[in-house]
Design an enzyme around this catalytic site. Structure first.
Site, PDB file in Angstrom:
ATOM      1  N   GLU A   1      -5.383  -8.483   0.533  1.00  0.00           N
ATOM      2  CA  GLU A   1      -5.978  -8.164   1.831  1.00  0.00           C
ATOM      3  C   GLU A   1      -7.456  -7.868   1.640  1.00  0.00           C
ATOM      4  O   GLU A   1      -7.832  -7.132   0.720  1.00  0.00           O
ATOM      5  CB  GLU A   1      -5.345  -6.923   2.487  1.00  0.00           C
ATOM      6  CG  GLU A   1      -4.035  -7.121   3.181  1.00  0.00           C
ATOM      7  CD  GLU A   1      -3.605  -5.858   3.926  1.00  0.00           C
ATOM      8  OE1 GLU A   1      -4.493  -5.055   4.315  1.00  0.00           O
ATOM      9  OE2 GLU A   1      -2.400  -5.674   4.105  1.00  0.00           O
TER      10      GLU A   1
ATOM     11  N   GLU B   1       0.793  -1.223   0.000  1.00  0.00           N
ATOM     12  CA  GLU B   1       0.000   0.000   0.000  1.00  0.00           C
ATOM     13  C   GLU B   1       0.836   1.289   0.000  1.00  0.00           C
ATOM     14  O   GLU B   1       0.851   2.044   0.979  1.00  0.00           O
ATOM     15  CB  GLU B   1      -0.951   0.012   1.196  1.00  0.00           C
ATOM     16  CG  GLU B   1      -1.943  -1.138   1.184  1.00  0.00           C
ATOM     17  CD  GLU B   1      -2.947  -1.054   2.314  1.00  0.00           C
ATOM     18  OE1 GLU B   1      -2.826  -0.138   3.162  1.00  0.00           O
ATOM     19  OE2 GLU B   1      -3.867  -1.885   2.362  1.00  0.00           O
TER      20      GLU B   1
END
Length: 463
Positions: free
Chosen positions: A373, A183
């Site tokens: 995720e 991320e």
């Protein structure tokens, strides 16, 4: 309603519907689960420093012990296997392997105890028939490198690629699945603009050099992995959300376009050779003017084998004059009168999984996608030694249904990694939000498999 009118994605599904090669796993991060922050040669990371700052962590807690995974990894991996997961995503602590932050060529040293720990962890995975997926960077930059500017310093491209070189040479003969970054938008904005995450810097103009150095490091380290690991399967991950305007007025439509460029396009398009989305975000032109060097555009591009998507919720935005450069703000779920809101204040909206998979699947250069995720935090309670979490079961069922919907339409999605295996240290939120399929008592380190973990166990082992 007759059965013939029920959409295919709304019908019951089983594991085999996803295909024999679909990867089922959980995702974790070193700082969030390991603990042992001052043992066996590990040096402080930016998160160790950040947790000591008053008010930085909402609960005032730290991750000095966390889930004690550093000591309990063998038993935890046995539990992971018992739940039916055969893929395990974990990250390497940079400061556990390179306590000085830099490689020997730059005057640093390799911590053999750190390498030995991860070697044991990998061997335990393999012995249990669990495929290891390594994330090279999951936010825990060595503090010594932050003291030298961190991601604002262009030297970090070399620091990180040297770290990748050491890790892949050490473990590449055993591990074929490599994720470069976790991320990048999250740790760049939250860490260097808003100061909500480590290292706690604030200032919009920190963003431009940080973005550029991250994007370059992402591509250069991908090349390192491919060079050092035979038959490497290399990717990177992005936090992403489909973006919708709050209304159809032109100002809200424009806000949605800009937010989408920031949230979903900022790092993948340079990797695909498309450059930064400067048309939608003109402030990004400052990268070329101040921070780019000759040849950088070509260096930004790398042909990843897969892209990992980390998806939890959609974003609904509207125009505002109070957010310079972006001119947009999120419309909160409460204001939209959304029914299901998680402990994190996020909306549960399963169709957003389908939407984001379709959006990323339309890129010509994306060959394969994984959900690296997805998960949810609700208020869990232990009652008579059990944790019943029907909301989490429903979340994963609904988001998996939308994943299967995309797959059936030809979107190349090949895996789902639940966030997360164990309740853990959720960054600035502390231990309060619990995303795990396994409950952790952080005082005793006792593990209790939640109802959601048992649901996965039945789903994965019985089909």
């Amino acid at each position: 309603m007759s059965v013939h009118t029920i959409p295919e994605y709304a019908r019951p599904f089983q594991r085999s519907d996803f295909g024999a090669d679909f990867a089922w796993g959980t995702a974790t991060a070193a700082f969030q689960i390991e603990g042992a922050v001052d043992r066996d040669g590990r040096s402080p990371s930016i998160w160790d420093t950040f947790t000591r700052q008053k008010g930085a962590i909402k609960t005032g807690e730290n991750a000095n012990v966390a889930c004690a995974f550093y000591d309990q990894y063998e038993a935890d991996l046995h539990l992971h296997k018992a739940l039916g997961f055969d893929h395990f995503r974990f990250s390497l602590s940079w400061s556990r392997i390179l306590p000085d932050g830099v490689a020997p060529a730059q005057g640093g040293r390799v911590n053999e105890a750190g390498l030995a720990y991860y070697d044991r962890l990998i061997d335990q995975c393999l012995a249990l028939g669990i495929t290891p997926w390594i994330t090279l960077y999951h936010w825990d930059l060595p503090q010594t490198l932050e003291d030298r500017g961190g991601w604002k310093n262009r030297q970090i491209i070399d620091w990180f690629t040297e770290f990748a070189d050491i890790c892949t040479l050490a473990f590449g003969h055993k591990v074929k699945h490599w994720i470069i970054l976790n991320e990048p938008l999250a740790f760049s904005v939250l860490g260097y603009v808003t100061g909500q995450h480590a290292p706690g810097r604030r200032g919009f103009w920190n963003l431009l050099p940080v973005i550029h150095h991250i994007a370059l490091a992402q591509a250069e380290s991908g090349r390192v992995v491919r060079r050092n690991v035979s038959n490497a399967h290399v990717g990177t991950t992005f936090s992403c959300s489909p973006v919708e305007p709050f209304s159809q007025v032109p100002r809200d439509l424009g806000a949605a376009v800009r937010v989408d460029a920031l949230m979903n396009r900022l790092f993948i398009e340079p990797a695909l050779g498309m450059g930064y989305p400067v048309t939608e975000l003109p402030f990004l032109e400052g990268i070329a003017k101040k921070y780019a060097q000759p040849g950088d555009r070509e260096r930004l591009a790398f042909d990843f084998d897969f892209i990992g998507l980390q998806h939890y919720f959609r974003a609904v935005v509207e125009h505002t004059y109070f957010m310079p450069y972006l001119w947009a703000k999120e419309v909160t779920p409460l204001r939209r009168q959304v029914n299901t809101i998680t402990e994190m204040g996020w909306e549960v909206y399963p169709e957003s999984m389908y939407q984001i998979l379709k959006q990323f699947g339309q890129y010509e250069g994306v060959r394969k996608l994984y959900i690296t995720e997805s998960g949810v935090a609700f208020y869990d309670q232990v009652r008579q030694g059990q944790v019943h979490d029907p909301g989490r079961i429903q979340y994963h069922q609904d988001y998996l249904a939308q994943t299967l919907r995309a797959k059936r339409e030809g979107i190349p999605v090949d895996g789902y990694f639940a966030w997360t295996f164990l309740d853990n240290f959720e960054w600035a939120e502390g231990f309060r939000p619990r995303f795990g399929l396994v409950h952790v008592d952080f005082r005793t380190q006792k593990r209790i498999v939640k109802s959601s973990g048992k649901w996965f166990q039945e789903f994965l082992t019985t089909g």
